[in-house]
Design a protein around this motif. Structure first.
Motif, PDB file in Angstrom:
ATOM      1  N   HIS A  35      44.959  18.263 -29.671  1.00 49.96           N
ATOM      2  CA  HIS A  35      46.039  19.198 -29.358  1.00 49.96           C
ATOM      3  C   HIS A  35      46.939  19.376 -30.570  1.00 49.96           C
ATOM      4  O   HIS A  35      46.882  18.602 -31.510  1.00 49.96           O
ATOM      5  CB  HIS A  35      46.863  18.720 -28.149  1.00 49.96           C
ATOM      6  N   ASP A  84      56.948   8.850 -22.923  1.00 48.41           N
ATOM      7  CA  ASP A  84      56.002   8.013 -23.659  1.00 48.41           C
ATOM      8  C   ASP A  84      56.422   6.558 -23.462  1.00 48.41           C
ATOM      9  O   ASP A  84      57.538   6.180 -23.824  1.00 48.41           O
ATOM     10  CB  ASP A  84      56.044   8.403 -25.142  1.00 48.41           C
ATOM     11  N   TYR A 138      57.224  17.405 -28.038  1.00 45.10           N
ATOM     12  CA  TYR A 138      57.649  16.009 -28.085  1.00 45.10           C
ATOM     13  C   TYR A 138      59.102  15.983 -28.535  1.00 45.10           C
ATOM     14  O   TYR A 138      59.448  16.539 -29.574  1.00 45.10           O
ATOM     15  CB  TYR A 138      56.771  15.246 -29.094  1.00 45.10           C
ATOM     16  N   GLU A 185      53.352  21.577 -17.946  1.00 44.65           N
ATOM     17  CA  GLU A 185      53.184  20.374 -17.133  1.00 44.65           C
ATOM     18  C   GLU A 185      54.529  19.678 -16.931  1.00 44.65           C
ATOM     19  O   GLU A 185      55.494  19.935 -17.653  1.00 44.65           O
ATOM     20  CB  GLU A 185      52.218  19.400 -17.822  1.00 44.65           C
ATOM     21  N   GLU A 198      51.463  20.291 -27.253  1.00 47.17           N
ATOM     22  CA  GLU A 198      52.416  19.292 -26.787  1.00 47.17           C
ATOM     23  C   GLU A 198      53.780  19.580 -27.385  1.00 47.17           C
ATOM     24  O   GLU A 198      53.891  19.976 -28.550  1.00 47.17           O
ATOM     25  CB  GLU A 198      51.962  17.904 -27.212  1.00 47.17           C
ATOM     26  N   PHE A 205      57.967  14.091 -23.374  1.00 44.82           N
ATOM     27  CA  PHE A 205      56.953  15.018 -23.867  1.00 44.82           C
ATOM     28  C   PHE A 205      56.340  15.784 -22.700  1.00 44.82           C
ATOM     29  O   PHE A 205      56.459  15.385 -21.546  1.00 44.82           O
ATOM     30  CB  PHE A 205      55.868  14.285 -24.669  1.00 44.82           C
ATOM     31  N   THR A 206      55.706  16.889 -23.038  1.00 47.35           N
ATOM     32  CA  THR A 206      55.004  17.686 -22.050  1.00 47.35           C
ATOM     33  C   THR A 206      53.923  18.499 -22.749  1.00 47.35           C
ATOM     34  O   THR A 206      53.893  18.571 -23.976  1.00 47.35           O
ATOM     35  CB  THR A 206      55.951  18.606 -21.263  1.00 47.35           C
ATOM     36  N   PHE A 207      53.048  19.111 -21.938  1.00 45.05           N
ATOM     37  CA  PHE A 207      51.961  19.931 -22.456  1.00 45.05           C
ATOM     38  C   PHE A 207      51.952  21.298 -21.800  1.00 45.05           C
ATOM     39  O   PHE A 207      52.384  21.461 -20.651  1.00 45.05           O
ATOM     40  CB  PHE A 207      50.595  19.277 -22.177  1.00 45.05           C
ATOM     41  N   PRO A 261      45.391  22.894 -25.906  1.00 43.58           N
ATOM     42  CA  PRO A 261      46.554  22.132 -25.470  1.00 43.58           C
ATOM     43  C   PRO A 261      47.617  22.071 -26.567  1.00 43.58           C
ATOM     44  O   PRO A 261      47.305  21.830 -27.732  1.00 43.58           O
ATOM     45  CB  PRO A 261      45.991  20.738 -25.192  1.00 43.58           C
ATOM     46  N   ALA A 266      50.961  19.414 -31.650  1.00 50.07           N
ATOM     47  CA  ALA A 266      52.204  18.856 -31.132  1.00 50.07           C
ATOM     48  C   ALA A 266      53.368  19.343 -31.991  1.00 50.07           C
ATOM     49  O   ALA A 266      53.298  19.296 -33.213  1.00 50.07           O
ATOM     50  CB  ALA A 266      52.153  17.330 -31.126  1.00 50.07           C
ATOM     51  N   ARG A 298      56.994  14.059 -19.078  1.00 46.65           N
ATOM     52  CA  ARG A 298      56.718  12.629 -18.952  1.00 46.65           C
ATOM     53  C   ARG A 298      57.466  11.876 -20.045  1.00 46.65           C
ATOM     54  O   ARG A 298      58.005  12.484 -20.966  1.00 46.65           O
ATOM     55  CB  ARG A 298      55.211  12.366 -19.087  1.00 46.65           C
TER      56      ARG A 298
END
Length: 128
Positions: free
Chosen positions: A77, A105, A126, A100, A124, A112-114, A122, A79, A103
């Motif tokens: 992915h 880490d 962060y 998404e 990300e 972070f998310t995607f 994908p 980021a 979440r």
């Protein structure tokens, strides 16, 4: 040999105009050079992230689809670092980008998310 930094990341898209709009208008990357390569029937768009040349967006006729999501061998992915993950998620959601759940880490305690680009690559976010 000493590597200094990552110079750029190349992304191949299936619909150039759709992907160009996504990376420029939605993600806010700055185009610095765009060229049509007639011999390849291909566009190449160089994009800056916060003043640094980092992404090459390519189009090719009928590129193969990504073999799996997201665990294919190779690039997993892209980021990008953001200052405020919730603000970024709200922005993307307003532009109808499916994001998404955020979440944390467990190692860094950073959020972070995607989400995905128009071809399902994908991406990300962060939090700094």
């Amino acid at each position: 040999m000493k590597l200094n930094r990552i110079h750029h990341i190349a992304v191949i898209c299936s619909d150039y105009e759709k992907s160009k709009d996504f990376y420029v208008r939605i993600l806010g990357l700055t185009p610095i050079n765009e060229v049509y390569r007639e011999e390849r029937d291909s566009y190449k768009l160089d994009l800056e992230v916060n003043g640094q040349y980092q992404i090459e967006l390519f189009s090719f006729p009928s590129p193969p689809v990504r073999p799996s999501y997201p665990e294919a061998a190779g690039l997993r992915h892209l980021a990008f670092e953001v200052d405020d993950i919730e603000e970024a998620v709200q922005f993307l959601t307003r532009l109808h980008v499916k994001v998404e759940i955020v979440r944390v880490d467990p190692i860094t305690n950073k959020k972070f998310t995607f989400f995905a680009d128009p071809d399902g690559l994908p991406i990300e976010l962060y939090e700094r």
